[in-house]
Design a protein around this motif. Sequence first.
Motif, mmCIF file in Angstrom:
data_model
loop_
_atom_site.group_PDB
_atom_site.id
_atom_site.type_symbol
_atom_site.label_atom_id
_atom_site.label_comp_id
_atom_site.label_asym_id
_atom_site.label_seq_id
_atom_site.Cartn_x
_atom_site.Cartn_y
_atom_site.Cartn_z
ATOM 1 N N ASP A 27 1.318 -1.162 0.100
ATOM 2 C CA ASP A 27 0.233 0.086 -0.402
ATOM 3 C C ASP A 27 0.683 1.222 -0.003
ATOM 4 O O ASP A 27 2.015 0.941 0.282
ATOM 5 C CB ASP A 27 -0.407 -0.002 1.297
ATOM 6 N N VAL A 28 0.290 2.580 -0.590
ATOM 7 C CA VAL A 28 0.997 3.749 -0.440
ATOM 8 C C VAL A 28 1.670 3.806 0.826
ATOM 9 O O VAL A 28 2.570 4.401 0.758
ATOM 10 C CB VAL A 28 0.617 4.274 -1.749
ATOM 11 N N ASP A 29 0.489 3.545 1.426
ATOM 12 C CA ASP A 29 0.798 4.106 2.893
ATOM 13 C C ASP A 29 2.096 3.799 3.662
ATOM 14 O O ASP A 29 2.594 3.861 4.446
ATOM 15 C CB ASP A 29 -0.412 4.114 3.429
ATOM 16 N N ALA A 30 2.166 2.238 3.260
ATOM 17 C CA ALA A 30 3.072 1.874 4.348
ATOM 18 C C ALA A 30 4.701 1.922 2.915
ATOM 19 O O ALA A 30 5.620 1.251 3.225
ATOM 20 C CB ALA A 30 2.743 0.243 4.120
ATOM 21 N N GLU A 33 7.561 3.021 5.107
ATOM 22 C CA GLU A 33 8.484 2.471 5.883
ATOM 23 C C GLU A 33 8.920 0.816 5.170
ATOM 24 O O GLU A 33 9.759 0.389 6.443
ATOM 25 C CB GLU A 33 6.673 1.697 7.135
#
Length: 95
Positions: A27-30, A33
């Motif tokens: 996911d782009v949000d992850a 990280e």
Amino acid sequence: MPENLSYKQAEEELTKIVSEIEKGDVDVDALAEKVKRATELIRCCRDKLRKTEHEINRALAELKESEPEEVKSQEDIQIFTASKRTPAPDDIEPF
């Protein structure tokens, strides 16, 4: 740096992260990280490789320093080894 991971553990985790990113499973949000963790794992692997290389070089240098003076080259080692072998019965001439 990652917790006390072995080289193999770090490499396996890194391979998994790279595979997930290549497949588009992150996911782009992850993503940030995952990239940060991959960077830590790469640094860990690189440090372990450098440490291992240093230890090997040190061991080889100690081995070379401990060789007898007459044994310095591969040819010298072969001559030295041949001179130390026990003769076979066929090699011994009768009196």
